[in-house]
Design a protein around this motif. Structure first.
Motif, PDB file in Angstrom:
ATOM      1  N   ALA A 259       0.826  -1.207   0.000  1.00 14.46           N
ATOM      2  CA  ALA A 259       0.000   0.000   0.000  1.00 14.46           C
ATOM      3  C   ALA A 259       0.860   1.257   0.000  1.00 14.46           C
ATOM      4  O   ALA A 259       0.583   2.204  -0.738  1.00 14.46           O
ATOM      5  N   VAL A 260       1.909   1.275   0.797  1.00 15.28           N
ATOM      6  CA  VAL A 260       2.793   2.444   0.851  1.00 15.28           C
ATOM      7  C   VAL A 260       3.493   2.647  -0.486  1.00 15.28           C
ATOM      8  O   VAL A 260       3.580   3.777  -0.982  1.00 15.28           O
ATOM      9  N   ILE A 261       3.954   1.579  -1.100  1.00 18.23           N
ATOM     10  CA  ILE A 261       4.614   1.692  -2.401  1.00 18.23           C
ATOM     11  C   ILE A 261       3.647   2.227  -3.453  1.00 18.23           C
ATOM     12  O   ILE A 261       4.001   3.085  -4.260  1.00 18.23           O
ATOM     13  N   LEU A 262       2.403   1.735  -3.420  1.00 19.91           N
ATOM     14  CA  LEU A 262       1.414   2.208  -4.385  1.00 19.91           C
ATOM     15  C   LEU A 262       1.065   3.670  -4.165  1.00 19.91           C
ATOM     16  O   LEU A 262       0.886   4.426  -5.124  1.00 19.91           O
ATOM     17  N   ILE A 263       0.981   4.087  -2.903  1.00 14.79           N
ATOM     18  CA  ILE A 263       0.682   5.493  -2.617  1.00 14.79           C
ATOM     19  C   ILE A 263       1.822   6.393  -3.092  1.00 14.79           C
ATOM     20  O   ILE A 263       1.593   7.446  -3.680  1.00 14.79           O
ATOM     21  N   ILE A 264       3.048   5.971  -2.862  1.00 14.07           N
ATOM     22  CA  ILE A 264       4.202   6.748  -3.336  1.00 14.07           C
ATOM     23  C   ILE A 264       4.198   6.808  -4.861  1.00 14.07           C
ATOM     24  O   ILE A 264       4.436   7.869  -5.449  1.00 14.07           O
TER      25      ILE A 264
ATOM     26  N   GLY B 105       3.233   9.790  -9.793  1.00 16.35           N
ATOM     27  CA  GLY B 105       2.539   9.821 -11.075  1.00 16.35           C
ATOM     28  C   GLY B 105       1.575  10.978 -11.199  1.00 16.35           C
ATOM     29  O   GLY B 105       1.394  11.530 -12.280  1.00 16.35           O
ATOM     30  N   ALA B 106       0.925  11.335 -10.107  1.00 20.42           N
ATOM     31  CA  ALA B 106      -0.081  12.389 -10.177  1.00 20.42           C
ATOM     32  C   ALA B 106       0.545  13.780 -10.161  1.00 20.42           C
ATOM     33  O   ALA B 106       0.018  14.695 -10.791  1.00 20.42           O
ATOM     34  N   PHE B 107       1.651  13.957  -9.454  1.00 18.44           N
ATOM     35  CA  PHE B 107       2.178  15.303  -9.264  1.00 18.44           C
ATOM     36  C   PHE B 107       3.495  15.562  -9.997  1.00 18.44           C
ATOM     37  O   PHE B 107       3.778  16.696 -10.353  1.00 18.44           O
ATOM     38  N   VAL B 108       4.301  14.544 -10.221  1.00 16.85           N
ATOM     39  CA  VAL B 108       5.588  14.753 -10.891  1.00 16.85           C
ATOM     40  C   VAL B 108       5.440  14.543 -12.398  1.00 16.85           C
ATOM     41  O   VAL B 108       5.862  15.366 -13.199  1.00 16.85           O
ATOM     42  N   TYR B 109       4.823  13.422 -12.769  1.00 15.92           N
ATOM     43  CA  TYR B 109       4.623  13.106 -14.184  1.00 15.92           C
ATOM     44  C   TYR B 109       3.133  13.183 -14.474  1.00 15.92           C
ATOM     45  O   TYR B 109       2.321  12.678 -13.713  1.00 15.92           O
TER      46      TYR B 109
ATOM     47  N   ILE C  39      -5.735   4.565 -10.479  1.00 18.15           N
ATOM     48  CA  ILE C  39      -5.983   3.165 -10.143  1.00 18.15           C
ATOM     49  C   ILE C  39      -5.044   2.727  -9.025  1.00 18.15           C
ATOM     50  O   ILE C  39      -5.411   1.919  -8.170  1.00 18.15           O
ATOM     51  N   LEU C  40      -3.838   3.272  -8.988  1.00 18.80           N
ATOM     52  CA  LEU C  40      -2.879   2.925  -7.932  1.00 18.80           C
ATOM     53  C   LEU C  40      -3.413   3.284  -6.552  1.00 18.80           C
ATOM     54  O   LEU C  40      -3.268   2.514  -5.606  1.00 18.80           O
ATOM     55  N   ILE C  41      -4.022   4.445  -6.417  1.00 15.92           N
ATOM     56  CA  ILE C  41      -4.529   4.850  -5.105  1.00 15.92           C
ATOM     57  C   ILE C  41      -5.705   3.970  -4.698  1.00 15.92           C
ATOM     58  O   ILE C  41      -5.856   3.632  -3.525  1.00 15.92           O
ATOM     59  N   VAL C  42      -6.513   3.552  -5.651  1.00 21.20           N
ATOM     60  CA  VAL C  42      -7.635   2.669  -5.341  1.00 21.20           C
ATOM     61  C   VAL C  42      -7.117   1.320  -4.858  1.00 21.20           C
ATOM     62  O   VAL C  42      -7.594   0.772  -3.859  1.00 21.20           O
ATOM     63  N   ILE C  43      -6.113   0.784  -5.519  1.00 20.19           N
ATOM     64  CA  ILE C  43      -5.532  -0.499  -5.113  1.00 20.19           C
ATOM     65  C   ILE C  43      -4.886  -0.376  -3.740  1.00 20.19           C
ATOM     66  O   ILE C  43      -4.986  -1.277  -2.910  1.00 20.19           O
ATOM     67  N   ALA C  44      -4.229   0.751  -3.474  1.00 14.96           N
ATOM     68  CA  ALA C  44      -3.599   0.958  -2.172  1.00 14.96           C
ATOM     69  C   ALA C  44      -4.638   1.009  -1.063  1.00 14.96           C
ATOM     70  O   ALA C  44      -4.452   0.425   0.010  1.00 14.96           O
ATOM     71  N   VAL C  45      -5.753   1.687  -1.307  1.00 13.22           N
ATOM     72  CA  VAL C  45      -6.810   1.752  -0.299  1.00 13.22           C
ATOM     73  C   VAL C  45      -7.402   0.374  -0.053  1.00 13.22           C
ATOM     74  O   VAL C  45      -7.653  -0.016   1.096  1.00 13.22           O
ATOM     75  N   ILE C  46      -7.592  -0.407  -1.106  1.00 14.65           N
ATOM     76  CA  ILE C  46      -8.105  -1.766  -0.948  1.00 14.65           C
ATOM     77  C   ILE C  46      -7.136  -2.610  -0.129  1.00 14.65           C
ATOM     78  O   ILE C  46      -7.548  -3.374   0.754  1.00 14.65           O
TER      79      ILE C  46
END
Length: 48
Positions: free
Chosen positions: A9-14, A19-23, A31-38
C-alpha cells in the motif's frame, strides 16, 4: 502477510503521488490509489 499488505500500500501510494504530481500520465494513475486503499482495508479487516 499483514505487513506485506501495508508495504504494498505504501509503495502504491508513493507511486500514485509521483505519477499524479511529478509526471502527468493521465487518469490511469488513480488506479494505484484505489488499489492501495483496498490493500489497507484488507489489512484492517484481516486484523479484526
Amino acid at each position: 502477510m499483514r505487513g506485506l499488505l501495508y508495504i504494498i500500500a505504501v509503495i502504491l501510494i508513493i507511486g500514485w503521488l509521483l505519477g499524479a504530481f511529478v509526471y502527468n500520465v493521465g487518469g490511469l494513475i488513480h488506479i494505484l490509489i484505489v488499489i492501495a486503499v483496498i490493500a489497507l482495508l484488507l489489512g484492517i479487516i484481516r486484523r479484526a
